[in-house]
Design an enzyme around this catalytic site. Structure first.
Site, mmCIF file in Angstrom:
data_model
loop_
_atom_site.group_PDB
_atom_site.id
_atom_site.type_symbol
_atom_site.label_atom_id
_atom_site.label_comp_id
_atom_site.label_asym_id
_atom_site.label_seq_id
_atom_site.Cartn_x
_atom_site.Cartn_y
_atom_site.Cartn_z
ATOM 1 N N GLU A 113 -18.477 -6.843 -2.623
ATOM 2 C CA GLU A 113 -17.114 -7.391 -2.595
ATOM 3 C C GLU A 113 -17.068 -8.784 -3.222
ATOM 4 O OE1 GLU A 113 -15.064 -5.058 -2.465
ATOM 5 O OE2 GLU A 113 -13.975 -5.300 -0.604
ATOM 6 N N GLU A 136 -12.758 -0.083 -9.647
ATOM 7 C CA GLU A 136 -12.348 -0.950 -10.760
ATOM 8 C C GLU A 136 -13.293 -0.985 -11.960
ATOM 9 O OE1 GLU A 136 -11.909 -1.669 -7.595
ATOM 10 O OE2 GLU A 136 -9.748 -1.958 -7.430
ATOM 11 N N ASP A 157 -4.625 -9.670 -8.205
ATOM 12 C CA ASP A 157 -4.974 -8.735 -9.284
ATOM 13 C C ASP A 157 -3.837 -7.892 -9.871
ATOM 14 O OD1 ASP A 157 -4.857 -7.451 -6.822
ATOM 15 O OD2 ASP A 157 -6.860 -6.597 -6.878
ATOM 16 N N GLU A 162 0.830 -1.213 0.000
ATOM 17 C CA GLU A 162 0.000 0.000 0.000
ATOM 18 C C GLU A 162 0.861 1.259 0.000
ATOM 19 O OE1 GLU A 162 -3.115 -0.162 -0.508
ATOM 20 O OE2 GLU A 162 -3.752 -2.138 0.169
HETATM 21 C C1 DMJ Z 1 -6.601 0.265 -4.615
HETATM 22 O O1 DMJ Z 1 -5.798 0.545 -3.534
HETATM 23 C C2 DMJ Z 1 -5.824 -0.311 -5.762
HETATM 24 O O2 DMJ Z 1 -6.560 -0.196 -6.927
HETATM 25 C C3 DMJ Z 1 -5.446 -1.743 -5.537
HETATM 26 O O3 DMJ Z 1 -4.813 -2.302 -6.638
HETATM 27 C C4 DMJ Z 1 -6.675 -2.555 -5.220
HETATM 28 N N1 DMJ Z 1 -7.468 -1.997 -4.191
HETATM 29 C C5 DMJ Z 1 -7.748 -0.586 -4.192
HETATM 30 C C6 DMJ Z 1 -9.012 -0.178 -4.912
HETATM 31 O O4 DMJ Z 1 -10.028 -1.064 -4.886
#
Ligand code: DMJ
Length: 563
Positions: free
Chosen positions: A346, A367, A253, A112
């Site tokens: 989710e 997304e 992902d 993060e």
């Molecule tokens: C964000 O912090 C980024 O896009 C990450 O890759 C996945 N989760 C969140 C958004 O959903």
């Protein structure tokens, strides 16, 4: 036979029903609404939560979540410029330089901190000229925001000091990795560094960052199963897969996203072929009726027939690769879920067509809107604008509070949670705005003189912003041309130094061999120090000159520009 017929009918009904055309005036009006949404949340964060990481939109105060570095402000900084607010960008860029300190005794997520803090500062640095900031000589290869990004990234480096090169998930910013830290990291936590770390290395000339990111990628690649899949969590010391569910969503992902975007940004065929090998296995084992399920990574048997909202980035990634038909069909599946609930839960059970227990929330994720932006860019189909408008309206209706926008705890009854994640301002609003602004400079494709490209470098030798931007997984745009220019600049300087050094040594007549820095773009570029008779080899992959979107989605392949 029945299911495919129904699915085809649904796709037809959805695309037909949604195909109303938006006029330029309507799009401009929607952009205004998106700006108001941004400022409602942003001003509330400044008034009630700064310097904490996040706003709590129900209690109207702040909290530290991912660290203690005013995360929302760092994450929102480049969105200010996207919305055209140069003065506030300038004010915040200076404020962050004065107030944020990474020398803190905080356990932070390596993933993060990288995508939000390092990525946010890097993109702000690269956009500083457009924002009218005073630049130091040498920009974009130096600058205060770049130094901040480097400072933050250095704090993450101890996590990579492991026997395999795969990083720990958490690091203490002051003291390094705790001796009691778990060695279990999710796949995305190992493979989501190459964009930010290669940018840092190539802008600063220090190859350390790119090298550790590449080492982690190589180690992860070697752990794939015999059928070509990776699982969800791995022990980064023993290399054993601890969670063996393979899919494209949570925990995995952005690993796939970075293989593709890394290939594009660095013009790196190896990263692309890794992705293509994974993609073959993913299509083979996990795809059913254009949904993607979770399967056991060694056997390929279905372990969870669910769709996760994080998976909705996938159609956008497919469109970058030119797989438009498949992207459109999968997007329609996901959009049908959005329409069912006014948001993406989710988890969504595909056989039951409903939410999954304890995973009914929608934490304001970007997304699906991100994919809509890519697909609108690639197809011009107004269905994607309709999704954008639906999203805007349901976010306003369900999640708006007097103090901001709140995560939805349960999409079935619209209960809210006291949280507004920083990605709401960094990603959700940015992608929404860009969806309704197809002429925005971040989409690339501009021509000389329209302000979509600019000069940089010590004597204006770099042409920046001309080849399109690559968004990191937190929607922070990075400019591949800046990497090329600074890498080039660094290599030239090194070669010149070598030549001068040799010439200054008495008795030395022969030219020194060109020095190649591992992991630097110079290793692919032509050298100014050719041996007699040696032919200049053109770079395999040259500095991008046209928008990636056009090149990728129309021609359907990445490497077209090697003439
Ligand atoms: C964000 O912090 C980024 O896009 C990450 O890759 C996945 N989760 C969140 C958004 O959903």
């Amino acid at each position: 036979m029945r299911a495919p017929v129904c699915a085809a009918l649904l796709v037809w009904v959805l695309s037909d029903a949604a195909a109303r055309q938006f006029s330029e005036e309507e799009m401009a009006a929607v952009r205004q609404r998106i700006k108001s949404m941004f400022y409602h949340a942003y001003n509330s964060y400044l008034d009630n939560a700064f310097p904490y990481d996040e706003l709590r939109p129900l209690t109207c105060d702040g909290q530290d979540t991912w660290g203690s570095f005013s995360l929302t402000l760092i994450d929102a900084l480049d969105t200010l410029l996207v919305l055209g607010n140069r003065t506030e960008f300038q004010r915040v860029a200076s404020l962050l330089q004065d107030t944020v300190d990474f020398d803190i005794d905080v356990n932070a997520s390596v993933f993060e901190t990288n995508i939000r803090v390092v990525g946010g500062l890097l993109s702000a640095h690269l956009l500083a000229k457009r924002a009218g900031m005073e630049l130091e000589p040498g920009w974009p290869c130096s600058g205060p925001l770049l130094r901040m990004a480097e400072d933050a990234a250095r704090k993450l480096l101890p996590a990579f000091e492991t026997p395999t090169g795969m990083p720990y998930g958490t690091v203490n910013l002051l003291r390094g990795v705790s001796p009691t830290e778990t060695p279990v990291t999710c796949t995305a936590g190992v493979g989501t560094f190459i964009l930010e770390f290669a940018t840092l290395s190539r802008l600063t000339g220090d190859p350390t960052f790119e090298n550790v990111a590449r080492r982690a990628l190589t180690a992860l690649w070697k752990t794939r199963s015999d059928i070509g899949l990776v699982g969800n969590h791995i022990d980064i010391v023993s290399k054993k897969w601890v969670a063996q569910d393979a899919g494209i969503g949570a925990g995995v992902d952005s690993y796939f996203e970075y293989l593709v975007k890394g290939a594009v940004m660095l013009q790196d065929e190896e990263l692309l072929s890794m992705f293509q090998a994974y993609d073959r296995a993913i299509q083979n084992y996990t795809r059913f009726d254009d949904w993607y399920l979770w399967v056991q990574m060694h056997k390929g048997t279905v372990s969870m027939p669910i769709f996760q909202s994080l998976e909705a980035f996938w159609p956008g990634l497919q469109s970058l690769l030119g797989n438009l038909d498949s992207a459109v069909r999968t997007f329609q599946n996901y959009y049908s879920v959005w329409r069912q609930f006014g948001g993406l839960p989710e988890f969504y059970s595909i056989p039951q067509g409903y939410t999954v227990d304890k995973r009914e929330g929608y934490p304001l994720r970007p997304e699906l809107i991100e994919s809509a932006m890519y697909l609108f860019r690639a197809t011009g189909d107004h269905t994607y604008l309709q999704l954008g408008l639906d999203a805007l309206e349901s976010i306003e209706k369900i999640t708006k509070t007097p103090c901001g926008y709140a995560s939805v705890k349960d999409l079935r009854d619209h209960q809210l949670d006291n949280r507004m994640e920083s990605f709401f301002l960094a990603e959700t609003i940015k992608y929404l705005y860009l969806l309704f602004d197809p002429a925005h400079f971040l989409h690339g494709g501009g021509t000389e003189g329209d302000g979509s490209w600019e000069e940089g470098g010590e004597s204006g030798e770099c042409v920046l912003g001309a080849g399109g931007f690559i968004f990191n997984t937190e929607a922070h745009p990075l400019d591949p041309a800046a990497l090329y220019c600074c890498g080039r600049h660094d290599q030239d300087r090194q070669e010149l130094q070598d030549i001068l050094l040799t010439l200054s040594q008495p008795g030395s007549q022969s030219k020194p061999p060109p020095k190649q820095t591992e992991g630097q773009p110079g290793s692919q570029s032509e050298s100014i120090a050719l041996k007699p008779g040696e032919k200049k080899t053109p770079p395999l992959l040259s500095c991008p000159v046209q928008p990636f979107s056009a090149r990728l989605s129309i021609l359907g392949q990445v490497f077209t520009d090697n003439t």
